[in-house]
Scaffold this active site. Sequence first.
Site, PDB file in Angstrom:
ATOM      1  N   GLY A  55       0.835  -1.289   0.023  1.00 41.54           N
ATOM      2  CA  GLY A  55       0.017  -0.004   0.094  1.00 41.54           C
ATOM      3  C   GLY A  55       1.055   1.211  -0.157  1.00 41.54           C
ATOM      4  O   GLY A  55       0.576   2.052   0.733  1.00 41.54           O
ATOM      5  N   HIS A  56       2.069   1.265  -0.955  1.00 43.79           N
ATOM      6  CA  HIS A  56       2.779   2.299  -0.960  1.00 43.79           C
ATOM      7  C   HIS A  56       3.534   2.290  -2.202  1.00 43.79           C
ATOM      8  O   HIS A  56       3.489   1.234  -2.900  1.00 43.79           O
ATOM      9  CB  HIS A  56       3.588   2.697   0.237  1.00 43.79           C
ATOM     10  CG  HIS A  56       4.515   1.423   0.252  1.00 43.79           C
ATOM     11  ND1 HIS A  56       4.472   0.159   1.161  1.00 43.79           N
ATOM     12  CD2 HIS A  56       5.785   0.897  -0.034  1.00 43.79           C
ATOM     13  CE1 HIS A  56       5.333  -0.796   1.098  1.00 43.79           C
ATOM     14  NE2 HIS A  56       6.073  -0.301   0.318  1.00 43.79           N
ATOM     15  N   ALA A  57       4.403   3.429  -2.369  1.00 44.54           N
ATOM     16  CA  ALA A  57       5.415   3.270  -3.696  1.00 44.54           C
ATOM     17  C   ALA A  57       6.409   3.984  -3.415  1.00 44.54           C
ATOM     18  O   ALA A  57       6.593   4.608  -2.002  1.00 44.54           O
ATOM     19  CB  ALA A  57       4.513   4.261  -4.620  1.00 44.54           C
ATOM     20  N   HIS A  58       7.492   3.745  -3.898  1.00 44.91           N
ATOM     21  CA  HIS A  58       8.822   4.255  -3.602  1.00 44.91           C
ATOM     22  C   HIS A  58       9.352   5.339  -4.618  1.00 44.91           C
ATOM     23  O   HIS A  58       9.053   5.295  -5.827  1.00 44.91           O
ATOM     24  CB  HIS A  58       9.964   3.243  -3.262  1.00 44.91           C
ATOM     25  CG  HIS A  58       9.711   2.131  -2.304  1.00 44.91           C
ATOM     26  ND1 HIS A  58      10.026   2.838  -0.983  1.00 44.91           N
ATOM     27  CD2 HIS A  58       9.210   1.112  -2.225  1.00 44.91           C
ATOM     28  CE1 HIS A  58       9.614   1.945  -0.151  1.00 44.91           C
ATOM     29  NE2 HIS A  58       8.962   0.836  -1.030  1.00 44.91           N
ATOM     30  N   ARG A 102       2.309  -0.405  -5.101  1.00 46.18           N
ATOM     31  CA  ARG A 102       2.206  -2.013  -4.684  1.00 46.18           C
ATOM     32  C   ARG A 102       1.493  -2.263  -3.622  1.00 46.18           C
ATOM     33  O   ARG A 102       1.525  -1.559  -2.481  1.00 46.18           O
ATOM     34  CB  ARG A 102       3.648  -2.480  -4.874  1.00 46.18           C
ATOM     35  CG  ARG A 102       4.361  -2.615  -3.441  1.00 46.18           C
ATOM     36  CD  ARG A 102       5.329  -1.462  -3.130  1.00 46.18           C
ATOM     37  NE  ARG A 102       5.671  -0.732  -4.165  1.00 46.18           N
ATOM     38  CZ  ARG A 102       6.921  -0.852  -4.700  1.00 46.18           C
ATOM     39  NH1 ARG A 102       7.736  -1.557  -4.111  1.00 46.18           N
ATOM     40  NH2 ARG A 102       7.573  -0.030  -5.548  1.00 46.18           N
TER      41      ARG A 102
END
Length: 138
Positions: A55-58, A102
């Site tokens: 539940g995040h992106a980089h 993702r």
Amino acid sequence: MSYINLEKIALKEIPKISDPDGRGNLSVIEKDVLPFVIKRVYYLYDVPSDSSRGGHAHIELQQFLIALSGSFDVVLDNGKSRRSITLNRPNKGLLIPSGVWRELENFSAGAVCLSLVSEVYQESDYIREYQDFLNYSK
């Protein structure tokens, strides 16, 4: 930033050595398998089947996920479209480039997710709010 083509993100074969005497398999990840030097390793396990992770992106970090045991789905999102890929083989991994949202879901009983990443933990590299990711990805 331009949208990442999700169709180019695919499972990557990890070299597998099968024992001729039937004693099992060995998979090896060396410098030619990943496009980055591994700076951090962590793994997820005992995740309830109705839970999700990620539940995040980089912004910079690249990530290589492997289902060491069991299976789970990785939902990829580039801000324009979504795609789900199932990981269920310990000799196949998923390379997720930076700039992709993702989510990991549908964990089977006994699933173990190994994560090899290109950077040490830095909170400033995370985009944790989906709306912030949409703004970033445009």
